[in-house]
Enzyme design. Structure first.
Site, PDB file in Angstrom:
ATOM      1  N   CYS A 151       0.652  -1.286  -0.409  1.00 30.09           N
ATOM      2  CA  CYS A 151       0.002  -0.245  -0.122  1.00 30.09           C
ATOM      3  C   CYS A 151       1.148   1.430  -0.222  1.00 30.09           C
ATOM      4  CB  CYS A 151      -0.754   0.162   1.296  1.00 30.09           C
ATOM      5  SG  CYS A 151      -2.479   1.447   1.099  1.00 30.09           S
ATOM      6  N   HIS A 196      -3.406  -5.600   0.304  1.00 35.46           N
ATOM      7  CA  HIS A 196      -2.978  -5.569   1.917  1.00 35.46           C
ATOM      8  C   HIS A 196      -2.841  -7.289   2.384  1.00 35.46           C
ATOM      9  CE1 HIS A 196      -2.976  -1.878   4.327  1.00 35.46           C
ATOM     10  NE2 HIS A 196      -3.458  -1.763   3.200  1.00 35.46           N
ATOM     11  N   GLU A 222      -1.805  -9.125   4.229  1.00 34.92           N
ATOM     12  CA  GLU A 222      -2.241  -8.756   5.389  1.00 34.92           C
ATOM     13  C   GLU A 222      -2.965  -9.127   5.730  1.00 34.92           C
ATOM     14  OE1 GLU A 222      -2.159  -4.857   6.038  1.00 34.92           O
ATOM     15  OE2 GLU A 222      -0.858  -6.462   4.808  1.00 34.92           O
TER      16      GLU A 222
END
Length: 210
Positions: A86, A192, A194
């Protein structure tokens, strides 16, 4: 797989969401250190630059912490695998325009510009928040084992614009924008990993193994 905590470092430059990235590695039974200590960064085998916030603040914090030179040394010269997420992707561009024009790390000849689909007849919301698919355009080592057009989680108002032959996927949100790049040892994602469940965790596994 056992990896020493100082082999992979998440750069702490006070731009948020570092712990969520660390947790994603912990799910894979990996211990990853969060640090802005120059010696820790120099000793690391891989470097991760996540982040949430503005381009201008991100570069200001990297500069104030003296991190620009050490990142240039370890990533560009020592060729350590680098993962930008990001804002971490944005900062490797030549410049960004969030809160005024700001020079970036300039690892890729790119600009970071605001998503702007005002001329589109479609009802497109900005910021772009939620799940969307990434369509592969070129090979990216970190997409190994992940189906094309898999969904990933996005949160952003700005996007990475480049003419370099580094784009590895695009995403459609009113019109296409760059959602990932790979340039030698440099990997970066607009979304993202994660927060992207199974596909995102696979990207993390692939990064550890690259």
């Amino acid at each position: 797989m056992n990896v020493l905590s100082d082999n992979i470092v998440i750069i702490d430059y006070q731009m948020g969401n570092l712990r969520s990235v660390q947790k994603a590695f912990e799910i894979n039974d990996l211990n990853v250190v969060i640090s802005n200590n120059h010696e820790v960064i120099k000793q690391a085998e891989k470097i991760i630059l996540p982040g949430v916030g503005s381009f201008k603040d991100g570069m200001k914090n990297l500069s104030n912490l003296g991190l620009i030179d050490v990142l240039n040394q370890e990533v560009l010269q020592n060729k350590k695998p680098f993962l930008g997420i990001c804002l971490g992707m944005h900062l490797i561009a030549r410049k960004g325009y969030e809160n005024g024009e700001t020079r970036g790390l300039a690892w890729v000849d790119a600009e970071v510009v605001k998503l702007d689909f005002e001329k589109s007849a479609k009802n497109i919301k900005i910021p772009h928040v939620g799940w969307n698919s990434a369509e592969y355009t070129n090979h990216n080592n970190l997409f190994e084992g992940i189906n094309n057009k898999s969904d990933f989680y996005f949160v952003h108002s700005y996007h990475f614009k480049t003419n370099e032959d580094v784009v590895t996927s695009t995403t459609d949100h009113g019109e296409k924008f760059v959602s990932s790049i790979q340039k030698d040892n440099i990997y970066a994602f607009q979304f993202h990993p994660e927060k992207s469940q199974v596909a995102g965790l696979k990207i993390i596994q692939n990064f550890v193994q690259c």
